[in-house]
Design a protein around this motif. Sequence first.
Motif, PDB file in Angstrom:
ATOM      1  N   PRO A  35     -22.976 -43.151  82.716  1.00 36.72           N
ATOM      2  CA  PRO A  35     -22.439 -42.173  81.761  1.00 36.72           C
ATOM      3  C   PRO A  35     -23.028 -40.777  81.887  1.00 36.72           C
ATOM      4  N   THR A  36     -24.199 -40.635  82.475  1.00 35.11           N
ATOM      5  CA  THR A  36     -24.799 -39.298  82.590  1.00 35.11           C
ATOM      6  C   THR A  36     -24.095 -38.429  83.634  1.00 35.11           C
ATOM      7  N   LEU A  37     -23.270 -39.045  84.491  1.00 40.97           N
ATOM      8  CA  LEU A  37     -22.537 -38.281  85.500  1.00 40.97           C
ATOM      9  C   LEU A  37     -21.196 -37.771  84.973  1.00 40.97           C
ATOM     10  N   TYR A  38     -20.763 -38.278  83.818  1.00 36.70           N
ATOM     11  CA  TYR A  38     -19.454 -37.913  83.253  1.00 36.70           C
ATOM     12  C   TYR A  38     -18.339 -38.143  84.271  1.00 36.70           C
ATOM     13  N   ASN A  39     -18.457 -39.234  85.014  1.00 33.89           N
ATOM     14  CA  ASN A  39     -17.513 -39.580  86.067  1.00 33.89           C
ATOM     15  C   ASN A  39     -17.034 -41.007  85.815  1.00 33.89           C
ATOM     16  N   PRO A  40     -16.122 -41.193  84.842  1.00 37.96           N
ATOM     17  CA  PRO A  40     -15.753 -42.545  84.422  1.00 37.96           C
ATOM     18  C   PRO A  40     -15.088 -43.390  85.494  1.00 37.96           C
ATOM     19  N   GLY A  41     -14.555 -42.774  86.538  1.00 37.03           N
ATOM     20  CA  GLY A  41     -13.904 -43.531  87.599  1.00 37.03           C
ATOM     21  C   GLY A  41     -14.746 -43.700  88.838  1.00 37.03           C
ATOM     22  N   ASN A  42     -16.009 -43.280  88.782  1.00 33.59           N
ATOM     23  CA  ASN A  42     -16.873 -43.311  89.967  1.00 33.59           C
ATOM     24  C   ASN A  42     -16.200 -42.643  91.164  1.00 33.59           C
ATOM     25  N   LEU A  43     -15.530 -41.521  90.921  1.00 33.82           N
ATOM     26  CA  LEU A  43     -14.880 -40.794  92.010  1.00 33.82           C
ATOM     27  C   LEU A  43     -15.939 -40.268  92.973  1.00 33.82           C
ATOM     28  N   LYS A  44     -15.575 -40.237  94.248  1.00 35.61           N
ATOM     29  CA  LYS A  44     -16.462 -39.704  95.277  1.00 35.61           C
ATOM     30  C   LYS A  44     -16.258 -38.194  95.383  1.00 35.61           C
ATOM     31  N   PHE A  45     -17.338 -37.502  95.733  1.00 35.10           N
ATOM     32  CA  PHE A  45     -17.285 -36.059  95.903  1.00 35.10           C
ATOM     33  C   PHE A  45     -16.498 -35.709  97.163  1.00 35.10           C
ATOM     34  N   SER A  46     -15.578 -34.769  97.031  1.00 38.04           N
ATOM     35  CA  SER A  46     -14.751 -34.299  98.146  1.00 38.04           C
ATOM     36  C   SER A  46     -14.244 -32.908  97.783  1.00 38.04           C
ATOM     37  N   THR A  47     -13.541 -32.277  98.708  1.00 39.68           N
ATOM     38  CA  THR A  47     -12.953 -30.980  98.383  1.00 39.68           C
ATOM     39  C   THR A  47     -11.942 -31.129  97.257  1.00 39.68           C
ATOM     40  N   LEU A  48     -11.245 -32.258  97.212  1.00 39.03           N
ATOM     41  CA  LEU A  48     -10.270 -32.489  96.141  1.00 39.03           C
ATOM     42  C   LEU A  48     -10.971 -32.577  94.790  1.00 39.03           C
ATOM     43  N   THR A  49     -11.997 -33.405  94.690  1.00 35.11           N
ATOM     44  CA  THR A  49     -12.676 -33.553  93.398  1.00 35.11           C
ATOM     45  C   THR A  49     -13.438 -32.278  93.026  1.00 35.11           C
ATOM     46  N   TRP A  90     -11.490 -29.970  91.016  1.00 39.59           N
ATOM     47  CA  TRP A  90     -11.387 -30.339  89.596  1.00 39.59           C
ATOM     48  C   TRP A  90     -12.712 -30.110  88.867  1.00 39.59           C
ATOM     49  N   GLY A  91     -13.650 -29.446  89.511  1.00 38.33           N
ATOM     50  CA  GLY A  91     -14.899 -29.096  88.855  1.00 38.33           C
ATOM     51  C   GLY A  91     -16.074 -30.002  89.165  1.00 38.33           C
ATOM     52  N   ALA A  92     -15.920 -30.934  90.093  1.00 39.94           N
ATOM     53  CA  ALA A  92     -17.020 -31.846  90.433  1.00 39.94           C
ATOM     54  C   ALA A  92     -18.091 -31.140  91.247  1.00 39.94           C
ATOM     55  N   THR A  93     -19.323 -31.586  91.044  1.00 38.55           N
ATOM     56  CA  THR A  93     -20.422 -31.207  91.915  1.00 38.55           C
ATOM     57  C   THR A  93     -20.941 -32.490  92.556  1.00 38.55           C
ATOM     58  N   LYS A  94     -21.710 -32.342  93.628  1.00 35.74           N
ATOM     59  CA  LYS A  94     -22.222 -33.510  94.340  1.00 35.74           C
ATOM     60  C   LYS A  94     -23.289 -34.196  93.498  1.00 35.74           C
ATOM     61  N   GLY A  95     -23.056 -35.465  93.213  1.00 35.04           N
ATOM     62  CA  GLY A  95     -24.014 -36.266  92.469  1.00 35.04           C
ATOM     63  C   GLY A  95     -24.853 -37.110  93.409  1.00 35.04           C
ATOM     64  N   PRO A  96     -25.391 -38.212  92.907  1.00 33.81           N
ATOM     65  CA  PRO A  96     -26.230 -39.073  93.741  1.00 33.81           C
ATOM     66  C   PRO A  96     -25.430 -39.796  94.818  1.00 33.81           C
ATOM     67  N   ALA A  97     -26.150 -40.276  95.819  1.00 33.66           N
ATOM     68  CA  ALA A  97     -25.520 -41.051  96.890  1.00 33.66           C
ATOM     69  C   ALA A  97     -24.883 -42.305  96.304  1.00 33.66           C
ATOM     70  N   ALA A  98     -23.696 -42.626  96.798  1.00 32.47           N
ATOM     71  CA  ALA A  98     -23.008 -43.845  96.379  1.00 32.47           C
ATOM     72  C   ALA A  98     -23.508 -45.012  97.219  1.00 32.47           C
ATOM     73  N   SER A  99     -23.536 -46.192  96.641  1.00 30.06           N
ATOM     74  CA  SER A  99     -24.068 -47.363  97.359  1.00 30.06           C
ATOM     75  C   SER A  99     -23.215 -47.731  98.570  1.00 30.06           C
ATOM     76  N   ASP A 100     -21.944 -47.325  98.573  1.00 31.10           N
ATOM     77  CA  ASP A 100     -21.056 -47.659  99.691  1.00 31.10           C
ATOM     78  C   ASP A 100     -20.753 -46.449 100.581  1.00 31.10           C
ATOM     79  N   GLY A 101     -21.586 -45.436 100.493  1.00 32.06           N
ATOM     80  CA  GLY A 101     -21.435 -44.256 101.343  1.00 32.06           C
ATOM     81  C   GLY A 101     -20.913 -43.052 100.577  1.00 32.06           C
ATOM     82  N   GLY A 102     -21.183 -41.891 101.088  1.00 31.73           N
ATOM     83  CA  GLY A 102     -20.756 -40.666 100.437  1.00 31.73           C
ATOM     84  C   GLY A 102     -21.580 -40.387  99.191  1.00 31.73           C
ATOM     85  N   TYR A 103     -21.037 -39.527  98.356  1.00 36.55           N
ATOM     86  CA  TYR A 103     -21.724 -39.131  97.128  1.00 36.55           C
ATOM     87  C   TYR A 103     -20.765 -39.240  95.953  1.00 36.55           C
ATOM     88  N   LEU A 104     -21.311 -39.627  94.820  1.00 35.00           N
ATOM     89  CA  LEU A 104     -20.516 -39.654  93.604  1.00 35.00           C
ATOM     90  C   LEU A 104     -20.351 -38.235  93.071  1.00 35.00           C
TER      91      LEU A 104
END
Length: 155
Positions: free
Chosen positions: A52-66, A69-83
């Motif tokens: 909940p501290t990421l305010y990312n209810p869908g666990n979306l990955k960071f990309s140019t698309l996200t 929509w105002g996303a910044t790079k969060g922590p590393a995701a367990s399956d690769g990339g960043y949340l």
Amino acid sequence: MTPQQNSVLNTLKAQLIAALGILEGMETPALNFPPMILKWMAAVSHWEGANPTLYNPGNLKFSTLTASWGATKGPAASDGGYLCQFKTLEAGQFALCSFLQLGCEDQLVAFHAPEARTLAGFTVVYAGNPPQGYIDGIEEMLGVPGTTQISTFMS
């Protein structure tokens, strides 16, 4: 311009204004999406179990698309990339709804395969082969079978 084109243009304008407000911290985004998109967002939010501290209810990955929509790079995701990390829960909900809507409109490359055009198929790709209980839970919360074409969620 046809009424349908005008409706699409008005929807895109509203989403752009909301996105600009998020980026500039000027306003809370309005969740002006079709009812099934909002319901789907709630179901995904429930089953993803996001931090909940990421305010990312869908666990979306960071990309140019996200990022658009105002996303910044969060922590590393367990399956690769960043949340993604969003400034507010509403911004994260807006991004998730926008993502799901693009999926319904067949605008997401990873979801072009015919099997990904159904609720169950989209869910498998989105959640990375989740347990059957996840898929069943999404279907139950939406009240539709997994064979439902996601394009129908736009009406």
